[in-house]
Design a protein around this motif. Structure first.
Motif, PDB file in Angstrom:
ATOM      1  N   TYR A 197      -9.476  14.015  -2.608  1.00 32.62           N
ATOM      2  CA  TYR A 197      -8.512  12.546  -3.082  1.00 32.62           C
ATOM      3  C   TYR A 197      -8.177  13.559  -4.705  1.00 32.62           C
ATOM      4  O   TYR A 197      -9.000  13.837  -5.219  1.00 32.62           O
ATOM      5  CB  TYR A 197      -9.358  11.246  -3.291  1.00 32.62           C
ATOM      6  CG  TYR A 197      -8.492  10.294  -4.363  1.00 32.62           C
ATOM      7  CD1 TYR A 197      -8.035   9.341  -3.012  1.00 32.62           C
ATOM      8  CD2 TYR A 197      -8.697  10.517  -5.341  1.00 32.62           C
ATOM      9  CE1 TYR A 197      -7.597   8.009  -3.957  1.00 32.62           C
ATOM     10  CE2 TYR A 197      -7.099   8.593  -5.517  1.00 32.62           C
ATOM     11  CZ  TYR A 197      -7.071   7.822  -4.900  1.00 32.62           C
ATOM     12  OH  TYR A 197      -5.961   6.997  -5.174  1.00 32.62           O
ATOM     13  N   ALA A 241       0.592   5.173   0.009  1.00 32.51           N
ATOM     14  CA  ALA A 241      -0.292   7.424   0.568  1.00 32.51           C
ATOM     15  C   ALA A 241       0.165   8.031   0.189  1.00 32.51           C
ATOM     16  O   ALA A 241       1.016   8.156   0.715  1.00 32.51           O
ATOM     17  CB  ALA A 241      -1.329   6.317   1.743  1.00 32.51           C
ATOM     18  N   ALA A 298      -3.917   6.955  -3.040  1.00 28.99           N
ATOM     19  CA  ALA A 298      -3.414   6.094  -2.898  1.00 28.99           C
ATOM     20  C   ALA A 298      -3.725   4.375  -3.522  1.00 28.99           C
ATOM     21  O   ALA A 298      -4.195   4.904  -4.495  1.00 28.99           O
ATOM     22  CB  ALA A 298      -4.063   6.023  -1.278  1.00 28.99           C
ATOM     23  N   MET A 352       1.314  -1.380  -0.100  1.00 25.57           N
ATOM     24  CA  MET A 352      -0.284  -0.224  -0.270  1.00 25.57           C
ATOM     25  C   MET A 352       0.579   1.255  -0.126  1.00 25.57           C
ATOM     26  O   MET A 352       1.916   0.918   0.426  1.00 25.57           O
ATOM     27  CB  MET A 352      -1.073  -0.019   0.800  1.00 25.57           C
ATOM     28  CG  MET A 352      -1.903  -1.422   1.446  1.00 25.57           C
ATOM     29  SD  MET A 352      -3.077  -0.792   2.819  1.00 25.57           S
ATOM     30  CE  MET A 352      -2.147  -0.644   4.000  1.00 25.57           C
TER      31      MET A 352
END
Length: 217
Positions: free
Chosen positions: A160, A3, A13, A1
Motif C-alpha cells: 500500500y 482503488a 484505495a 470506493m
C-alpha cells in the motif's frame, strides 16, 4: 470506493464511508454485499499506453467484490475468468490476512482444461481458510490449478503506497483558481488538506497561499 494500482503493485484505495456496522450475513461472514449494495456501477480505467485510457464498465450485480470483478471481465472484456477474494478481520477491526486470485482463460483453451478448472474451483476452500491454514500464493495457485503444470513467469511484492506530495497538493490548490486562493490568504487561517488515500495532512499558512498566488500569476 476507489482503488488504484500501478504496474509494480503499488496500490492505494479510498472508501467514502469506511465504517459500516452490519450484522453478519447468512454464512456468518462480513456482509460485504450489504455494505456495497447492488445499485451502482463498476468502472475500470486502464492506462495501456494509448492516446486515451481504456474504460470499461458494468453494473454491480451482487455487491460481492469477487463476483462483480468476474462479471466485469466476462461482460466488458469478454474474458472468461474466476476471481476469489478473502479478508479475515480481527475483533479490533485490524486485518489478520487478506488475499485472492484470478484465473483467466487464454484464447484456444481446451474444454478439458476448462472442465478441470471448474472442478477444482467447485471444491476449493475459501481464500481466508487457505490463508489461515498457512498457505501462501504458490500453495493457493497449486490448489486452484490442481492437475496442471505451473510455470511461474514472474513474482513481485505488493504494498500500500500513496503517491501524494506537497507539490501535488499545491497544484490542486492552484487549480481551484486565483480568486479562491486570495480568499484563503485573506482568511488569516491555516488551510489544511487531507489525503483521502493515506490520511496525511498538508498545512498551508496564509503566507504559503500567497506564495502560490505569486507563482501562479
Amino acid at each position: 470506493m476507489i482503488a488504484v494500482s500501478d504496474s509494480s503493485g503499488n496500490a492505494r484505495a479510498y472508501v467514502q464511508n469506511p465504517v459500516v456496522e452490519l450484522p453478519l450475513n447468512s454464512n456468518g461472514k462480513l456482509n460485504v454485499s450489504g455494505a456495497v449494495g447492488t445499485d451502482g456501477m463498476l468502472y475500470v480505467i486502464k492506462d495501456i499506453g494509448l492516446k486515451e485510457p481504456y474504460v470499461g464498465q458494468t453494473p454491480i450485480i451482487s455487491g460481492e467484490i469477487a463476483e462483480d470483478i468476474t462479471n466485469y471481465f466476462a461482460t466488458s472484456e469478454q474474458t472468461p475468468s474466476v476471481c476469489a477474494l478473502g479478508v479475515l478481520v480481527n475483533p479490533d477491526l485490524s486485518v489478520k490476512n487478506a488475499g485472492g486470485f484470478i484465473i483467466q482463460l487464454l484464447p484456444g483453451c481446451e474444454d478439458e482444461a476448462i472442465d478441470r478448472i471448474e472442478e477444482n474451483i467447485k471444491d476449493i476452500p475459501s481464500v481466508t481458510e487457505m490463508l489461515s491454514s498457512g498457505m501462501n500464493a504458490d500453495d493457493i495457485a497449486k490448489r486452484a490449478l490442481k492437475g496442471f503444470t505451473i510455470d511461474k513467469l514472474d513474482e513481485s511484492q505488493f504494498c500500500y503506497k500513496c503517491n501524494c506530495s506537497k507539490e501535488r497538493v499545491e497544484n490542486a490548490l492552484i487549480s481551484t483558481g486565483i480568486e479562491n486562493l486570495k480568499e484563503m490568504a485573506a482568511d488569516d487561517k491555516n488551510t489544511e488538506v487531507d489525503c483521502h488515500f493515506c490520511n496525511k495532512k498538508y498545512v498551508f499558512t496564509p503566507k504559503d497561499i500567497q506564495k502560490l498566488i505569486d507563482n501562479a500569476i
